[in-house]
Design a protein around this motif. Structure first.
Motif, short mmCIF file in Angstrom:
data_model
loop_
_atom_site.label_atom_id
_atom_site.label_comp_id
_atom_site.label_asym_id
_atom_site.label_seq_id
_atom_site.Cartn_x
_atom_site.Cartn_y
_atom_site.Cartn_z
N VAL A 161 27.56 -13.36 2.86
CA VAL A 161 28.36 -12.80 1.61
C VAL A 161 27.82 -13.56 0.18
CG1 VAL A 161 30.40 -12.36 0.24
CG2 VAL A 161 30.09 -11.48 2.54
N VAL B 58 21.19 -1.66 2.66
CA VAL B 58 21.94 -1.46 3.77
C VAL B 58 21.02 -0.32 4.44
CG1 VAL B 58 24.00 0.21 4.44
CG2 VAL B 58 24.16 -1.34 2.56
N ALA C 54 30.47 -2.69 2.61
CA ALA C 54 29.62 -3.58 2.12
C ALA C 54 30.01 -3.39 0.32
CB ALA C 54 28.15 -3.19 2.14
N LYS C 55 30.06 -2.04 -0.12
CA LYS C 55 30.26 -1.90 -1.55
C LYS C 55 31.76 -1.83 -1.96
CE LYS C 55 29.00 0.01 -5.57
NZ LYS C 55 28.12 -0.70 -6.26
N LEU D 260 33.26 -5.80 0.41
CA LEU D 260 32.79 -6.94 0.13
C LEU D 260 32.18 -6.96 -1.33
CD1 LEU D 260 30.49 -7.39 3.36
CD2 LEU D 260 32.99 -8.38 2.77
N VAL E 188 24.49 -2.68 -3.49
CA VAL E 188 23.70 -2.46 -2.57
C VAL E 188 22.64 -1.32 -2.81
CG1 VAL E 188 25.12 -3.52 -0.64
CG2 VAL E 188 25.28 -1.16 -1.28
N ILE F 255 22.07 -5.17 5.76
CA ILE F 255 23.26 -4.67 6.36
C ILE F 255 22.95 -3.56 7.52
CG2 ILE F 255 25.43 -4.00 6.36
CD1 ILE F 255 25.56 -5.39 3.58
N LEU G 166 27.22 -5.68 10.36
CA LEU G 166 28.39 -5.93 9.76
C LEU G 166 29.48 -5.47 10.56
CD1 LEU G 166 29.95 -6.84 7.23
CD2 LEU G 166 29.34 -4.43 6.35
#
Length: 360
Positions: free
Chosen positions: A110, A124, A139-140, A143, A147, A225, A258
């Motif tokens: 990260v 991703v 992720a979006k 975190l 992406v 990812i 992930l």
């Protein structure tokens, strides 16, 4: 015949090395699905069955001996069972797993800075299936990474899956990039040899990673990812990251699993996707994005005597993603789709030849 009896302890040094020492399945360097099952692979398989017999007192030559924890058993060439009833994959995982390692890798991933002038944190690797969809969402939204979703079309991913993925990307405000590879020629070659020279999903994975790596190099994005639910490395310690040097761009890329790093379960993934209104596309063959697994399972099962996805699901059981009974249920329905496979592959090859002819 158990390995921990006094005779073994006193005179064990006289036994062959494979009986004296424990080792992971990867150390065997043979395929779980018996591709290229040559003399060396057969010898190692026999050694592992003998080791199981010595360890457990159960004769795997008469009946396969299954791990008490996962689906692995002695039909798989690189697997043996220990005296505690666990296979060597479970033993290796249990010995080398540390949660703090995964947490440290997540923090490093990260906090890795972008390359200069780049406005994207990570690619991703988006297959269009449930696991990569969950990874994209996390992720979006969790975190807060910028992406881009990159889907590699192998020719066997239905348009419904791609459209489904595009809807999710639109909802999350993420760009979807679709790249293309030609998997059909490799599938045809493997079909002609009854899949004794390769497994299509492994070849697809290899091509998939290459395309993603090349895309990252061109765009100078240094992180990837994956929606992978098990380890990237299992020894000398369990890790969720694989570092790759892209020679063309000289970038050091992180390929990051992930869901595994987060220790998500299948129930967690489905709940997350239900919450955002994701509708999983149902495809036969333990897949939510590609038709190939369901088309090739029967001929490979006929050759092996076990489902070709047993290896994948066992790793998901070991990592805690799903339980053993659920994994078994996913392997229970085997359909003979050989005719469909043949027609689909021939059609893909004809389309490719037609396209080359027009270019010429």
């Amino acid at each position: 015949m158990k390995a921990n009896n006094s005779l073994f302890n006193n005179f064990g040094f006289l036994l062959p090395k494979f009986l004296r020492e424990d080792y992971s399945p990867y150390k065997c360097n043979v395929s779980a699905n018996r591709e290229n099952y040559n003399f060396r692979a057969r010898r190692i398989h026999w050694q592992n069955m003998i080791k199981t017999w010595v360890n457990t007192g159960k004769n795997p030559f008469l009946k396969p001996v299954e791990c008490n924890n996962c689906l692995f058993d002695t039909r798989i060439p690189n697997i043996y069972i220990g005296s505690d009833g666990l296979c060597n994959m479970c033993m290796t995982y249990k010995k080398n797993f540390k949660l703090e390692t995964l947490q440290s890798e997540l923090e490093t991933f990260v906090n890795t800075p972008r390359e200069r002038g780049v406005n994207i944190d990570a690619v991703v690797a988006f297959s269009g299936g449930k696991d990569s969809a969950a990874a994209l969402y996390w992720a979006k939204k969790k975190l807060h990474l910028e992406v881009v979703a990159v889907l590699v079309q192998n020719g066997f991913i239905p348009e419904q899956v791609i459209n489904n993925g595009r809807e999710l990307c639109d909802k999350l405000g993420v760009e979807l990039v679709v790249l293309n590879i030609e998997l059909a020629p490799f599938v045809k070659d493997m079909m002609d040899k009854n899949f004794t020279n390769g497994y299509p999903c492994y070849k697809c994975g290899e091509m998939f990673h290459k395309e993603i790596q090349e895309y990252c190099g061109k765009q100078r994005i240094n992180r990837v990812i994956l929606g992978r639910n098990w380890w990237r490395w299992i020894e000398p310690e369990v890790r969720s990251v694989r570092w790759v040097k892209d020679e063309a761009s000289e970038l050091n890329l992180q390929f990051f699993s992930l869901p595994f790093a987060l220790q998500l379960t299948e129930k967690d993934v489905y709940k997350m996707l239900d919450d955002i209104g994701w509708k999983t596309v149902k495809i036969h063959g333990n897949s939510t994005n590609c038709v190939i697994p369901g088309l090739i399972e029967y001929p490979i099962y006929q050759r092996l005597g076990y489902h070709p996805e047993l290896n994948l699901l066992s790793r998901e059981v070991i990592s805690g993603f799903l339980d053993k009974e659920e994994a078994k249920s996913q392997l229970a329905d085997i359909k003979d789709n050989t005719d469909i496979l043949q027609k689909m592959v021939n059609k893909k090859l004809q389309e490719t030849q037609s396209g080359l002819g027009k270019q010429g």
